[in-house]
Scaffold this motif. Sequence first.
Motif, PDB file in Angstrom:
ATOM      1  N   GLY A   1       0.647  -1.110   0.034  1.00 35.92           N
ATOM      2  CA  GLY A   1       0.087  -0.150  -0.124  1.00 35.92           C
ATOM      3  C   GLY A   1       0.895   1.177  -0.076  1.00 35.92           C
ATOM      4  O   GLY A   1       2.018   1.285   0.188  1.00 35.92           O
ATOM      5  N   VAL A   2       0.288   2.471  -0.125  1.00 37.89           N
ATOM      6  CA  VAL A   2       0.893   3.554  -0.198  1.00 37.89           C
ATOM      7  C   VAL A   2       0.174   4.661   0.967  1.00 37.89           C
ATOM      8  O   VAL A   2       0.861   5.592   1.353  1.00 37.89           O
ATOM      9  CB  VAL A   2       1.023   4.617  -1.471  1.00 37.89           C
ATOM     10  CG1 VAL A   2       1.916   3.811  -2.451  1.00 37.89           C
ATOM     11  CG2 VAL A   2      -0.431   4.685  -2.046  1.00 37.89           C
TER      12      VAL A   2
ATOM     13  N   ILE B   1       5.214   7.079  -3.950  1.00 31.01           N
ATOM     14  CA  ILE B   1       4.925   5.832  -4.610  1.00 31.01           C
ATOM     15  C   ILE B   1       5.975   4.798  -4.490  1.00 31.01           C
ATOM     16  O   ILE B   1       5.881   3.669  -4.400  1.00 31.01           O
ATOM     17  CB  ILE B   1       4.671   5.860  -6.256  1.00 31.01           C
ATOM     18  CG1 ILE B   1       4.115   4.822  -6.675  1.00 31.01           C
ATOM     19  CG2 ILE B   1       5.583   6.501  -6.939  1.00 31.01           C
ATOM     20  CD1 ILE B   1       2.455   4.364  -6.044  1.00 31.01           C
ATOM     21  N   ASP B   2       7.252   5.085  -4.490  1.00 33.04           N
ATOM     22  CA  ASP B   2       8.554   4.255  -4.327  1.00 33.04           C
ATOM     23  C   ASP B   2       8.804   4.034  -2.839  1.00 33.04           C
ATOM     24  O   ASP B   2      10.232   3.541  -2.669  1.00 33.04           O
ATOM     25  CB  ASP B   2       9.693   4.686  -5.430  1.00 33.04           C
ATOM     26  CG  ASP B   2       9.758   6.000  -5.287  1.00 33.04           C
ATOM     27  OD1 ASP B   2       9.527   6.814  -4.563  1.00 33.04           O
ATOM     28  OD2 ASP B   2      10.631   6.675  -6.476  1.00 33.04           O
TER      29      ASP B   2
ATOM     30  N   LEU C   1      -0.489  12.636  -6.764  1.00 34.52           N
ATOM     31  CA  LEU C   1      -0.731  11.203  -5.691  1.00 34.52           C
ATOM     32  C   LEU C   1      -0.868  11.480  -4.414  1.00 34.52           C
ATOM     33  O   LEU C   1      -1.729  10.978  -3.592  1.00 34.52           O
ATOM     34  CB  LEU C   1       0.196  10.148  -6.197  1.00 34.52           C
ATOM     35  CG  LEU C   1      -0.004   8.905  -5.595  1.00 34.52           C
ATOM     36  CD1 LEU C   1      -1.545   8.209  -6.016  1.00 34.52           C
ATOM     37  CD2 LEU C   1       0.922   7.999  -5.511  1.00 34.52           C
ATOM     38  N   LEU C   2       0.213  12.145  -3.660  1.00 38.08           N
ATOM     39  CA  LEU C   2       0.196  12.501  -2.464  1.00 38.08           C
ATOM     40  C   LEU C   2      -1.416  13.201  -1.734  1.00 38.08           C
ATOM     41  O   LEU C   2      -1.686  12.752  -0.836  1.00 38.08           O
ATOM     42  CB  LEU C   2       1.566  13.119  -1.864  1.00 38.08           C
ATOM     43  CG  LEU C   2       2.645  12.313  -1.764  1.00 38.08           C
ATOM     44  CD1 LEU C   2       3.834  13.184  -1.518  1.00 38.08           C
ATOM     45  CD2 LEU C   2       2.291  11.224  -0.913  1.00 38.08           C
ATOM     46  N   ALA C   3      -1.507  14.222  -2.450  1.00 39.37           N
ATOM     47  CA  ALA C   3      -2.966  14.888  -2.190  1.00 39.37           C
ATOM     48  C   ALA C   3      -4.014  13.814  -2.143  1.00 39.37           C
ATOM     49  O   ALA C   3      -4.703  13.890  -1.197  1.00 39.37           O
ATOM     50  CB  ALA C   3      -3.099  16.000  -3.152  1.00 39.37           C
TER      51      ALA C   3
ATOM     52  N   HIS D   1      -2.014   0.950  -7.025  1.00 37.76           N
ATOM     53  CA  HIS D   1      -1.575   1.258  -5.640  1.00 37.76           C
ATOM     54  C   HIS D   1      -3.098   1.349  -4.566  1.00 37.76           C
ATOM     55  O   HIS D   1      -4.156   1.812  -5.252  1.00 37.76           O
ATOM     56  CB  HIS D   1      -1.057   2.767  -5.387  1.00 37.76           C
ATOM     57  CG  HIS D   1      -0.911   3.600  -6.811  1.00 37.76           C
ATOM     58  ND1 HIS D   1      -0.030   3.357  -7.658  1.00 37.76           N
ATOM     59  CD2 HIS D   1      -1.975   4.646  -6.873  1.00 37.76           C
ATOM     60  CE1 HIS D   1      -0.465   4.471  -8.418  1.00 37.76           C
ATOM     61  NE2 HIS D   1      -1.329   5.171  -8.215  1.00 37.76           N
ATOM     62  N   GLU D   2      -2.823   0.942  -3.460  1.00 32.22           N
ATOM     63  CA  GLU D   2      -3.961   1.091  -2.575  1.00 32.22           C
ATOM     64  C   GLU D   2      -3.540   1.699  -1.389  1.00 32.22           C
ATOM     65  O   GLU D   2      -2.470   1.747  -0.828  1.00 32.22           O
ATOM     66  CB  GLU D   2      -4.234  -0.639  -2.229  1.00 32.22           C
ATOM     67  CG  GLU D   2      -4.982  -1.452  -3.410  1.00 32.22           C
ATOM     68  CD  GLU D   2      -4.999  -2.813  -2.993  1.00 32.22           C
ATOM     69  OE1 GLU D   2      -6.025  -3.098  -3.004  1.00 32.22           O
ATOM     70  OE2 GLU D   2      -4.093  -3.421  -3.039  1.00 32.22           O
ATOM     71  N   PHE D   3      -4.625   2.416  -0.924  1.00 37.50           N
ATOM     72  CA  PHE D   3      -4.708   3.072   0.238  1.00 37.50           C
ATOM     73  C   PHE D   3      -5.290   2.421   1.613  1.00 37.50           C
ATOM     74  O   PHE D   3      -5.706   2.909   2.155  1.00 37.50           O
ATOM     75  CB  PHE D   3      -4.996   4.566   0.102  1.00 37.50           C
ATOM     76  CG  PHE D   3      -4.645   5.079  -1.304  1.00 37.50           C
ATOM     77  CD1 PHE D   3      -3.739   4.885  -2.077  1.00 37.50           C
ATOM     78  CD2 PHE D   3      -5.890   5.802  -1.820  1.00 37.50           C
ATOM     79  CE1 PHE D   3      -3.718   5.264  -3.504  1.00 37.50           C
ATOM     80  CE2 PHE D   3      -5.828   6.277  -3.136  1.00 37.50           C
ATOM     81  CZ  PHE D   3      -4.688   6.048  -3.921  1.00 37.50           C
TER      82      PHE D   3
END
Length: 159
Positions: free
Chosen positions: A42-43, A62-63, A124-126, A157-159
């Motif tokens: 996950g991220v 992401i990385d 992506l972070l937002a 990607h999963e949160f």
Amino acid sequence: MEIITDPKNKILSSPTQPIDHITSNVKSLANDMYKTMIKNKGVGLSANQVGCPLSLIVFSDIDHKKRYDLINPKIINVSETLCEMEEACLSVPGLWGNVIRPEKITIEAKNLSGKKIKYKFKDLLARVVQHELDHLSGILFVDKAKHVYKQSKYTNHEF
Ligand code: ZN
């Protein structure tokens, strides 16, 4: 540490409590959550996803180069520009959906040292931070998604 993977579990639909004292228990919870998040590819992860109804989220880019631990995070500003992006959730296995959210956000929180911090996030972070903040309010992405489907169209990607 186990992630709750039943979206109907009440802890996922209940608002979390603010953290008043950043004890060693809170720090080890954050460390365990981060390891669990990485292990499950996950991220982002919120404390109530692992059964603790506290206002704590962990996430990374992401990385996984940069780690963030946010206590009592609050959104203090959002961009007028909205964007639609596919989301998935470690607590809602097998479903994806497109959610419309502000493209950029500013948040305030405390870090694990108790220091007040402010971040601006975009892309992506937002997205991850808004998804995790929804968890802290007892909201799942499937509650907000325009369409929910059983096959990822773009990402994994999963949160
Ligand atoms: Zn989630």
